[in-house]
Write a protein that holds these residues in place. Structure first.
Motif, PDB file in Angstrom:
ATOM      1  N   ASP A  94     -12.927   2.060  -2.920  1.00 20.25           N
ATOM      2  CA  ASP A  94     -12.462   2.220  -4.296  1.00 20.25           C
ATOM      3  C   ASP A  94     -12.425   3.793  -4.670  1.00 20.25           C
ATOM      4  O   ASP A  94     -11.552   4.179  -5.431  1.00 20.25           O
ATOM      5  CB  ASP A  94     -13.657   1.424  -5.255  1.00 20.25           C
ATOM      6  CG  ASP A  94     -13.175   0.038  -5.097  1.00 20.25           C
ATOM      7  OD1 ASP A  94     -14.214  -0.566  -5.599  1.00 20.25           O
ATOM      8  OD2 ASP A  94     -12.209  -0.459  -4.845  1.00 20.25           O
ATOM      9  N   LEU A  95     -13.292   4.260  -4.175  1.00 20.03           N
ATOM     10  CA  LEU A  95     -13.481   5.861  -4.458  1.00 20.03           C
ATOM     11  C   LEU A  95     -12.365   6.758  -3.957  1.00 20.03           C
ATOM     12  O   LEU A  95     -11.752   7.360  -4.766  1.00 20.03           O
ATOM     13  CB  LEU A  95     -14.950   6.408  -3.523  1.00 20.03           C
ATOM     14  CG  LEU A  95     -15.107   7.808  -4.074  1.00 20.03           C
ATOM     15  CD1 LEU A  95     -15.843   7.918  -5.270  1.00 20.03           C
ATOM     16  CD2 LEU A  95     -16.132   8.494  -2.965  1.00 20.03           C
ATOM     17  N   TYR A  96     -11.871   6.478  -2.729  1.00 16.73           N
ATOM     18  CA  TYR A  96     -10.884   6.831  -2.127  1.00 16.73           C
ATOM     19  C   TYR A  96      -9.392   6.637  -2.989  1.00 16.73           C
ATOM     20  O   TYR A  96      -8.818   7.424  -3.066  1.00 16.73           O
ATOM     21  CB  TYR A  96     -10.673   6.695  -0.663  1.00 16.73           C
ATOM     22  CG  TYR A  96      -9.345   7.213   0.036  1.00 16.73           C
ATOM     23  CD1 TYR A  96      -8.360   6.440   0.398  1.00 16.73           C
ATOM     24  CD2 TYR A  96      -9.484   8.407   0.443  1.00 16.73           C
ATOM     25  CE1 TYR A  96      -7.321   6.845   0.771  1.00 16.73           C
ATOM     26  CE2 TYR A  96      -8.164   9.051   1.042  1.00 16.73           C
ATOM     27  CZ  TYR A  96      -7.071   8.421   1.115  1.00 16.73           C
ATOM     28  OH  TYR A  96      -6.041   8.710   1.880  1.00 16.73           O
ATOM     29  N   SER A  97      -9.471   5.385  -3.240  1.00 21.44           N
ATOM     30  CA  SER A  97      -8.194   4.880  -3.918  1.00 21.44           C
ATOM     31  C   SER A  97      -8.150   5.737  -5.186  1.00 21.44           C
ATOM     32  O   SER A  97      -7.080   6.161  -5.808  1.00 21.44           O
ATOM     33  CB  SER A  97      -8.252   3.415  -4.270  1.00 21.44           C
ATOM     34  OG  SER A  97      -8.367   2.687  -3.013  1.00 21.44           O
TER      35      SER A  97
ATOM     36  N   LEU B  78       0.004   2.090  -8.274  1.00 26.43           N
ATOM     37  CA  LEU B  78      -0.379   1.553  -7.205  1.00 26.43           C
ATOM     38  C   LEU B  78      -1.592   0.993  -6.802  1.00 26.43           C
ATOM     39  O   LEU B  78      -2.001  -0.043  -6.333  1.00 26.43           O
ATOM     40  CB  LEU B  78       0.061   2.301  -5.815  1.00 26.43           C
ATOM     41  CG  LEU B  78       0.119   2.002  -4.415  1.00 26.43           C
ATOM     42  CD1 LEU B  78       1.487   2.605  -3.888  1.00 26.43           C
ATOM     43  CD2 LEU B  78      -1.028   2.523  -3.694  1.00 26.43           C
ATOM     44  N   VAL B  79      -2.639   2.044  -6.992  1.00 26.64           N
ATOM     45  CA  VAL B  79      -4.055   1.478  -6.544  1.00 26.64           C
ATOM     46  C   VAL B  79      -4.565   0.571  -7.456  1.00 26.64           C
ATOM     47  O   VAL B  79      -5.309  -0.333  -7.429  1.00 26.64           O
ATOM     48  CB  VAL B  79      -4.960   2.807  -6.722  1.00 26.64           C
ATOM     49  CG1 VAL B  79      -4.610   3.516  -5.630  1.00 26.64           C
ATOM     50  CG2 VAL B  79      -5.108   3.356  -7.950  1.00 26.64           C
TER      51      VAL B  79
ATOM     52  N   ARG C  33     -17.168   7.202 -16.402  1.00 26.09           N
ATOM     53  CA  ARG C  33     -17.167   5.915 -15.785  1.00 26.09           C
ATOM     54  C   ARG C  33     -16.280   5.720 -14.503  1.00 26.09           C
ATOM     55  O   ARG C  33     -14.983   5.943 -14.528  1.00 26.09           O
ATOM     56  CB  ARG C  33     -16.769   4.880 -16.595  1.00 26.09           C
ATOM     57  CG  ARG C  33     -17.261   3.510 -16.493  1.00 26.09           C
ATOM     58  CD  ARG C  33     -16.709   2.434 -17.506  1.00 26.09           C
ATOM     59  NE  ARG C  33     -15.418   1.964 -17.148  1.00 26.09           N
ATOM     60  CZ  ARG C  33     -14.726   0.878 -17.362  1.00 26.09           C
ATOM     61  NH1 ARG C  33     -14.997   0.279 -18.616  1.00 26.09           N
ATOM     62  NH2 ARG C  33     -13.570   0.473 -16.724  1.00 26.09           N
ATOM     63  N   THR C  34     -16.973   5.186 -13.369  1.00 27.12           N
ATOM     64  CA  THR C  34     -16.129   5.295 -12.078  1.00 27.12           C
ATOM     65  C   THR C  34     -15.063   4.038 -12.343  1.00 27.12           C
ATOM     66  O   THR C  34     -15.253   3.034 -12.898  1.00 27.12           O
ATOM     67  CB  THR C  34     -16.877   4.798 -10.932  1.00 27.12           C
ATOM     68  OG1 THR C  34     -17.613   3.473 -11.292  1.00 27.12           O
ATOM     69  CG2 THR C  34     -17.667   6.076 -10.663  1.00 27.12           C
ATOM     70  N   ARG C  35     -13.799   4.272 -11.980  1.00 27.81           N
ATOM     71  CA  ARG C  35     -12.856   3.419 -11.982  1.00 27.81           C
ATOM     72  C   ARG C  35     -12.711   2.397 -10.955  1.00 27.81           C
ATOM     73  O   ARG C  35     -12.014   2.406 -10.005  1.00 27.81           O
ATOM     74  CB  ARG C  35     -11.342   4.038 -12.010  1.00 27.81           C
ATOM     75  CG  ARG C  35     -10.988   5.095 -12.745  1.00 27.81           C
ATOM     76  CD  ARG C  35     -10.066   5.999 -12.529  1.00 27.81           C
ATOM     77  NE  ARG C  35      -9.528   6.930 -13.630  1.00 27.81           N
ATOM     78  CZ  ARG C  35      -8.678   6.534 -14.504  1.00 27.81           C
ATOM     79  NH1 ARG C  35      -8.232   5.462 -14.433  1.00 27.81           N
ATOM     80  NH2 ARG C  35      -8.181   7.137 -15.465  1.00 27.81           N
ATOM     81  N   ASP C  36     -13.796   1.620 -10.921  1.00 23.00           N
ATOM     82  CA  ASP C  36     -13.914   0.617 -10.042  1.00 23.00           C
ATOM     83  C   ASP C  36     -13.241  -0.545 -10.066  1.00 23.00           C
ATOM     84  O   ASP C  36     -12.862  -1.439  -9.132  1.00 23.00           O
ATOM     85  CB  ASP C  36     -15.518   0.248  -9.636  1.00 23.00           C
ATOM     86  CG  ASP C  36     -15.859  -0.386 -10.874  1.00 23.00           C
ATOM     87  OD1 ASP C  36     -15.062  -0.905 -11.831  1.00 23.00           O
ATOM     88  OD2 ASP C  36     -17.099  -0.650 -11.061  1.00 23.00           O
TER      89      ASP C  36
ATOM     90  N   ASN D 232     -16.685  -6.433   2.523  1.00 27.91           N
ATOM     91  CA  ASN D 232     -17.880  -5.885   2.722  1.00 27.91           C
ATOM     92  C   ASN D 232     -18.185  -4.523   1.566  1.00 27.91           C
ATOM     93  O   ASN D 232     -17.393  -3.808   1.280  1.00 27.91           O
ATOM     94  CB  ASN D 232     -17.498  -4.821   4.238  1.00 27.91           C
ATOM     95  CG  ASN D 232     -18.683  -3.862   4.526  1.00 27.91           C
ATOM     96  OD1 ASN D 232     -19.228  -3.091   3.786  1.00 27.91           O
ATOM     97  ND2 ASN D 232     -18.942  -3.737   5.625  1.00 27.91           N
ATOM     98  N   PRO D 233     -19.405  -4.810   1.103  1.00 25.82           N
ATOM     99  CA  PRO D 233     -19.587  -3.902  -0.159  1.00 25.82           C
ATOM    100  C   PRO D 233     -19.677  -2.557   0.004  1.00 25.82           C
ATOM    101  O   PRO D 233     -18.939  -1.763  -0.792  1.00 25.82           O
ATOM    102  CB  PRO D 233     -20.920  -4.506  -0.501  1.00 25.82           C
ATOM    103  CG  PRO D 233     -21.548  -5.098   0.440  1.00 25.82           C
ATOM    104  CD  PRO D 233     -20.652  -5.635   1.276  1.00 25.82           C
ATOM    105  N   LEU D 234     -20.191  -1.935   1.196  1.00 29.79           N
ATOM    106  CA  LEU D 234     -20.181  -0.466   1.394  1.00 29.79           C
ATOM    107  C   LEU D 234     -18.855  -0.048   1.527  1.00 29.79           C
ATOM    108  O   LEU D 234     -18.495   1.012   1.075  1.00 29.79           O
ATOM    109  CB  LEU D 234     -20.927  -0.090   2.709  1.00 29.79           C
ATOM    110  CG  LEU D 234     -21.055   1.253   2.918  1.00 29.79           C
ATOM    111  CD1 LEU D 234     -21.603   2.085   1.867  1.00 29.79           C
ATOM    112  CD2 LEU D 234     -21.747   1.528   4.227  1.00 29.79           C
ATOM    113  N   LEU D 235     -17.844  -0.804   2.409  1.00 26.97           N
ATOM    114  CA  LEU D 235     -16.636  -0.298   2.751  1.00 26.97           C
ATOM    115  C   LEU D 235     -15.805  -0.170   1.299  1.00 26.97           C
ATOM    116  O   LEU D 235     -15.184   0.416   0.976  1.00 26.97           O
ATOM    117  CB  LEU D 235     -15.820  -1.207   3.691  1.00 26.97           C
ATOM    118  CG  LEU D 235     -14.239  -0.600   4.072  1.00 26.97           C
ATOM    119  CD1 LEU D 235     -14.608   0.535   4.919  1.00 26.97           C
ATOM    120  CD2 LEU D 235     -14.099  -1.555   5.285  1.00 26.97           C
TER     121      LEU D 235
END
Lengths: 250, 311
Positions: B244-247, B268-269, A11-14, B236-239
């Protein structure tokens, strides 16, 4: 990708669902466990490999490298232990080598040449302690976490049995032995890249004498994790070497 | 192996979940009001303690990590904050949660060059000075290279202040700079003292933001300005997905590899996601009594500068 231990649901940590119980997404399988996604493991493996080479004093990076790349070797080791009577007992009883569990006075009192006495001598000469071993964080299986922990704690005993000090040369030799014995990528990488920090003379010594001996011993010896060391302190180092199949050091 | 593990894991989860719920209610009865620490639910007291420990742990590698995580862009954000502030010589700045001194040092540089420009302008316009006037101007230069500007760096964490002081010594900052140990929610300063109050990447770690804003209002002079630089929300949804992925995938790994500390950077994230978005923070600042409250998004909302005035 590397789905070593396939998760049911990465599960992605979104981070949108802050309210639910399973906020962490995965479950902590043992104290100190940090669940990680395959991508994170890959990044950790790359980062720790780089950092371990860049700053050899970052022992924690070597540990992390071992954990993130051991997904094939660790189950192998665990199975070797399961299929051996002594190894099986170790997996059941989960002994830990720590200053609090060792009877230092008794071990010191043992005769020279015994495993216990030589182990203590090794700790004193090199000024190390069994308690500085990092507990595993990124292994996603509780039993395998123990296996890698056992491997780490037995490392000092390897030094003792191989008669190698904790100098860079000594560590590299032990890594060669462990690489053959365990197949852990971290050992292989350490054995291959460790020599970068060696002087020319040591490099020659390693290449001509020590590494070949370590490899031969590693192949000849039975699995080092299958020995219940804590029950063999009185046994002499020489006899234990013979029993396991380690050739006498050059 | 995986199949065998699944029921075990599910069992652990259920047990863990029930246990956590029980702990939550017991804790709620025993200790104070609940708040968040990243994605966990904790009491306010626990949160303060945990955050103190996070910064205690990261202090030595704070600057290195900032550079690594943001690829150096945090420096630009801080530069933009100073440009927005545009302090003139003689300004008295309070930098709260100023830790390692990034804002303070930039402030000093800024007023120093503003002062130099000021003096040069003066010289240009007064070409025919008497010897008396010339010697007076030399004396001025000697004692007022900052033109009476001062910055007070206030932080709750001793380790961060320590790193900041060492940095100041190393970089040669001494004049017009002082370091105070203090809590943003209860500042050790008198009312109506400062011209500008800044808090850069600090307000997120405050447990009672409303109290910190009230304190900010209190210590500012009438006419004083409140400036807050903080991570905010990307619309902005794409950004947002890339961010999120990066964080979540990269930053904790960086924390582990560079600082040997995964958990602090995980916090932190998570804390960034928990922080109120731009409009909500704007409303909170207005509630504290500030006027002309506005915000400026940097990098599409990854970071935002909020500004308000005490009138």
């Amino acid at each position: 990708g590397r789905a070593c231990l396939s998760h049911t649901e990465p599960r992605t940590r979104d981070g949108r669902s802050g309210e639910e119980e399973e906020e962490e997404g995965w479950y902590q399988l043992y104290p100190g466990h940090i669940p990680t996604s395959p991508l994170q493991k890959a990044l950790l493996a790359a980062g720790s490999a780089f950092m371990a080479l860049y700053d050899p004093y970052r022992h924690d990076m070597v540990a992390v490298l071992g954990e993130t790349t051991g997904c094939l070797a660790l189950p192998n080791l665990r199975d070797k232990m399961k299929h051996h009577p002594e190894g099986y007992r170790i997996l059941q009883e989960r002994p830990r080598i720590r200053l609090s569990t060792l009877d230092m006075a008794k071990l010191q009192g043992l005769p020279d040449g015994s495993l216990g006495r030589e182990y203590i001598r090794f700790l004193e000469d090199n000024k190390v302690s069994p308690d500085t071993r990092m507990p595993p964080k990124f292994v996603d299986d509780e039993e395998l976490a123990y296996v890698i922990q056992r491997y780490r704690e037995v490392h000092d005993l390897m030094h003792t049995l191989l008669g190698m000090p904790t100098t860079i040369l000594g560590e590299v030799v032990v890594k060669w032995f462990e690489a053959v014995q365990t197949g852990l990528p971290m050992c292989v990488l350490g054995a291959a890249f460790g020599p970068i920090h060696l002087s020319a003379r040591n490099l020659q010594l390693l290449a001509t004498e020590l590494a070949p001996w370590a490899i031969r011993s590693g192949r000849n010896a039975s699995c080092i994790l299958n020995v219940y060391y804590e029950q063999r302190w009185e046994q002499s180092v020489a006899s234990l070497r013979e029993e396991i199949g380690i050739f006498p050091p050059p | 192996a995986a199949a065998g593990l699944c029921p075990y894991r599910a069992l652990l989860a259920r047990r863990g979940g029930a246990l956590r719920a029980l702990c939550g209610s017991v804790r709620g009865l025993a200790a104070g009001p609940e708040t968040h620490f990243g994605f966990q639910t904790v009491t306010e007291a626990e949160r303060r303690e945990k955050i103190y420990h996070v910064f205690e742990n990261v202090a030595k590698k704070y600057d290195v990590m900032n550079d690594s995580m943001t690829l150096g862009v945090h420096r630009l954000w801080k530069d933009i904050l100073l440009h927005k502030m545009n302090p003139s010589p003689g300004t008295l700045l309070l930098d709260v949660a100023g830790g390692t001194g990034d804002i303070a040092f930039r402030f000093i540089n800024y007023v120093r060059s503003a002062r130099e420009r000021q003096l040069q302008q003066k010289l240009k316009h007064h070409q025919n000075l008497s010897w008396q006037e010339i010697s007076e101007s030399y004396q001025e230069d000697k004692f007022k290279s900052l033109g009476d500007s001062q910055v007070v760096v206030c932080d709750i964490n001793k380790e961060m202040l320590k790193v900041g002081k060492e940095k100041a010594q190393h970089l040669g900052y001494s004049e017009g700079l002082s370091w105070v140990l203090g809590d943003a929610e209860e500042l050790p300063f008198d009312d109506d003292k400062f011209d500008v109050y800044t808090i850069a990447f600090g307000i997120r770690n405050v447990t009672r933001i409303d109290l910190a804003l009230q304190e900010a209002y209190r210590v500012l002079k009438p006419g004083g300005r409140f400036l807050c630089l903080e991570f905010s929300h990307v619309s902005n949804p794409l950004l947002s997905r890339l961010y999120d992925l990066y964080s979540f995938q990269v930053i904790p790994v960086l924390g582990e590899v560079i600082a040997g500390d995964w958990k602090s950077y995980q916090y932190l994230v998570e804390s960034i996601r928990r922080f109120p978005p731009q409009e909500e923070l704007k409303a909170m600042i207005e509630d504290a009594g500030f006027f002309k409250v506005d915000y400026q998004n940097l990098n599409s909302g990854i970071v935002a500068i909020h500004s308000g005035f005490k009138l």
